[in-house]
Design a protein around this motif. Structure first.
Motif, PDB file in Angstrom:
ATOM      1  N   ASN A   1      -6.527   5.101   1.940  1.00 54.67           N
ATOM      2  CA  ASN A   1      -6.930   4.867   0.497  1.00 54.67           C
ATOM      3  C   ASN A   1      -8.479   5.597   0.114  1.00 54.67           C
ATOM      4  O   ASN A   1      -7.983   6.926   0.708  1.00 54.67           O
TER       5      ASN A   1
ATOM      6  N   ASN B   1      -4.338  -0.377   5.731  1.00 53.43           N
ATOM      7  CA  ASN B   1      -5.530   0.338   5.640  1.00 53.43           C
ATOM      8  C   ASN B   1      -6.404   1.106   6.647  1.00 53.43           C
ATOM      9  O   ASN B   1      -6.617   0.234   7.720  1.00 53.43           O
TER      10      ASN B   1
ATOM     11  N   HIS C   1     -12.845   4.128   3.607  1.00 54.91           N
ATOM     12  CA  HIS C   1     -12.595   4.066   3.942  1.00 54.91           C
ATOM     13  C   HIS C   1     -13.573   2.857   4.827  1.00 54.91           C
ATOM     14  O   HIS C   1     -14.635   3.769   4.187  1.00 54.91           O
TER      15      HIS C   1
ATOM     16  N   LYS D   1       0.850  -0.957   0.001  1.00 50.68           N
ATOM     17  CA  LYS D   1       0.402  -0.079  -0.082  1.00 50.68           C
ATOM     18  C   LYS D   1       1.120   0.606  -0.395  1.00 50.68           C
ATOM     19  O   LYS D   1       1.653   1.149   0.344  1.00 50.68           O
TER      20      LYS D   1
END
Length: 134
Positions: free
Chosen positions: A75, A124, A78, A71
Motif C-alpha cells: 500500500n 491491506n 495505510h 492487491k
C-alpha cells in the motif's frame, strides 16, 4: 479554505466481510450498507451528534467498495492503529492475528521499530503502534 477528510476508501473483494472485520477491529458501526458499499463510522457517531459538530471536526469514515483485481504491491497509504497505555498491546495483536490478520515484512527492522506491520484478511497493510496515552 480547507477540505475535510471525509472518508478513506478500501478496495476489496468481499465488501461485507472486510467491513465486518474492520468494524470489530475498531469498535465502529455500520452507517450504510448495500451490495456495492459499506460505510463504517465511530460507534459514538449519531446523525444528531454529527449535525451538532462543526463540519471540520467530524471524523472520517471508512468505505469498503468491491474491485475485481487483487492487491499486488505494498500500500502507498495505510492506517496506523494505537492501543491505549492501559491496553495489552500483545493481546490485541494476537486477537487480530486470530481473526485473520497476518504479519507483513515491508522492510522494517524488527529490532529498531516501535510498531508491528500487519495486513487485514485481504492483504491491506496497517500498523499497530506502541501504546499511547493520547
Amino acid at each position: 479554505m480547507a477540505l475535510r477528510w471525509y472518508s478513506t476508501v478500501i478496495d476489496c473483494h468481499d465488501v461485507a466481510a472486510q467491513a465486518d472485520w474492520w468494524a470489530q477491529t475498531l469498535g465502529w458501526k455500520v452507517a450504510y450498507a448495500d451490495d456495492d458499499e459499506v460505510t463504517l463510522v465511530p460507534a459514538h457517531a449519531s446523525v444528531e451528534l454529527v449535525r451538532a459538530t462543526p463540519w471540520a471536526q467530524v471524523p472520517p469514515g471508512l468505505v469498503f467498495v468491491p474491485v475485481p483485481e487483487g492487491k499486488n504491491v505494498k500500500n502507498r497509504l495505510h492506517i496506523d492503529l494505537a492501543p491505549h497505555l492501559t491496553d495489552d498491546r500483545d493481546a490485541l495483536i494476537a486477537e487480530l492475528l486470530e481473526r485473520g490478520a497476518t504479519r507483513v515484512d515491508v522492510g522494517q527492522d524488527a529490532d529498531e521499530v516501535t510498531w508491528d506491520v500487519l495486513a487485514d484478511p485481504e492483504g491491506n497493510e496497517f500498523c499497530v503502534l506502541s501504546s499511547r496515552e493520547v
